[in-house]
Design an enzyme around this catalytic site. Structure first.
Site: not given
Ligand SMILES: *Cc1c(COP(=O)(O)O)cnc(C)c1O
Length: 378
Positions: A98, A46, A170, A195
């Site tokens: 998001y 962990r 982000d 992504k």
């Molecule tokens: C998908 C996404 C998230 C969240 O990520 P997960 O891996 O699905 O938890 C946060 N910000 C953006 C811009 C995203 O496209």
């Protein structure tokens, strides 16, 4: 070292025991100690795991940061950032962010006394107006999802520095190949590795990167204490995905450019949101802070009918109707009923997420086929 070389080599080295060129999947929970506390840097998975450590070093290098931590999802990474705050603290966030981030802020953390303000960050004055003694964090997402608005990271960094606030960006849509927020003054970069970084729609993962030692200490403390870590297998898959990030992003960008131009000239399309157009409201900022315009775009239909949008997303054959983005395959989505359904309709429409809005994640297939597919569906 330049980006492509870093993507392939940073943080990874041949296994010292066997010479294996690929980072082994250390599928272990614990590590044998020679004596009490006398271990080789790893005590419990962990806290640390060698496969995850390789990935964390690699991600830190790609964002030109010093420290990185990986989590079980992008939301778990965001969760870690908000856990650095305490009850009474306030956060100023992008208004068209998001949907999952919005849900996390509103339905989980508001309960614990953290206050969130959602503002149009294209307007710096509006951000200034929201700052008070309790403000601790500015949360930026750029390009925004799904409207592809661009927020000036340097301008936000200036606001944050002036008021001694933390700035987190982000960077999921742009990836470190196109945009490096730490270099523009951000304190933390957040990624949904799910992504583009993973890139093959086979992993759910999140990451944080920072160069600030104090933030890093908190980040690792929360990563270990809350335990929302990612697995050795997923770390391996993400490392493998990242090795082609630069090649994939070039193709994503090129394909998105061609699709954006096709849509712009289509008689049934009202508006195409893609930061590469000269007449995109924040085109100049995109050019200043990004090295390419990315693989995401969205568009609205003339008349703004829900049924028409729903018909189109079902009629496409190559594009797959699915949530998520950033994989090699092209995806189509309907934000109002899918990714952003958790945002109340009134708030959603105010920020431009109308019923006919369709979002595309442009993959790395042949652009000609993608355009043909959209043409028949439209
Ligand atoms: C998908 C996404 C998230 C969240 O990520 P997960 O891996 O699905 O938890 C946060 N910000 C953006 C811009 C995203 O496209």
């Amino acid at each position: 070292m330049k980006f492509g070389t870093k993507a392939i080599h940073a943080g990874v080295e041949a296994d010292t025991a066997t010479g294996a060129i690929m980072t082994p999947i250390y599928q272990t929970s614990t590590y044998v100690q020679d004596g009490v506390g006398n271990h080789k840097g790893y005590a419990y998975s962990r806290t640390q795991n060698p496969t995850r450590s390789s990935l964390e070093r690699n991600l830190a290098a790609l964002e030109n940061g010093k420290y990185a931590a990986c989590f079980g999802s992008g939301l778990a990474a965001i969760d870690c950032v908000i856990k650095m705050l305490k009850p009474g603290d306030e956060v100023i966030s992008t208004n068209d962010l998001y949907g999952g981030s919005y849900r996390l802020f509103k339905t989980i953390f508001e309960k614990y006394g953290i206050v969130f303000h959602f503002v149009d960050m294209k307007d710096v004055v509006e951000v200034h107006r929201m700052i008070n003694d309790n403000t601790k964090l500015i949360w930026v997402e750029t390009p925004t999802n799904p409207l592809l608005n661009i927020i000036d990271i340097q301008a936000m960094a200036m606001v944050a520095k002036n008021s001694n606030l933390m700035l987190c960006v982000d960077n999921t849509f742009a990836t470190p190949y196109l945009q490096n927020p730490l270099e523009l003054g951000a304190d933390i970069v957040m990624h949904s590795v799910t992504k583009y970084l993973g890139g093959h729609s086979d992993v759910v993962m999140g990451a944080l990167i920072t160069s600030d030692q104090e933030i890093a200490t908190e980040m690792y403390r929360i990563q270990n204490s809350s335990g929302a870590i990612t697995s050795p297998m997923d770390s391996f898959l993400a490392l493998r995905g990242i090795k082609t990030l630069h090649l994939r992003m070039d193709r994503h960008c090129q394909n998105a450019r061609e699709v954006a131009h096709f849509l712009k000239n289509h008689s049934r399309v009202e508006k195409v949101n893609w930061p590469g157009f000269d007449d995109h409201p924040n085109h100049d900022i995109a050019k200043k802070q990004m090295r390419g315009f990315g693989g995401m775009l969205s568009f609205t239909m003339k008349g703004n009918h829900l049924e028409e949008a729903l018909e189109i997303v079902e009629k496409v054959k190559i594009f797959a109707l699915a949530e998520s983005l950033g994989g090699v395959e092209s995806l189509i989505g309907h934000p109002a009923t899918m990714t952003h359904a958790s945002i109340p309709k009134e708030i959603r429409e105010k920020s431009g997420i109308v019923d006919s809005l369709i979002r595309l994640s442009i993959g790395i297939e042949d652009a000609e086929d993608l355009i043909k597919d959209l043409k028949q569906a439209l």
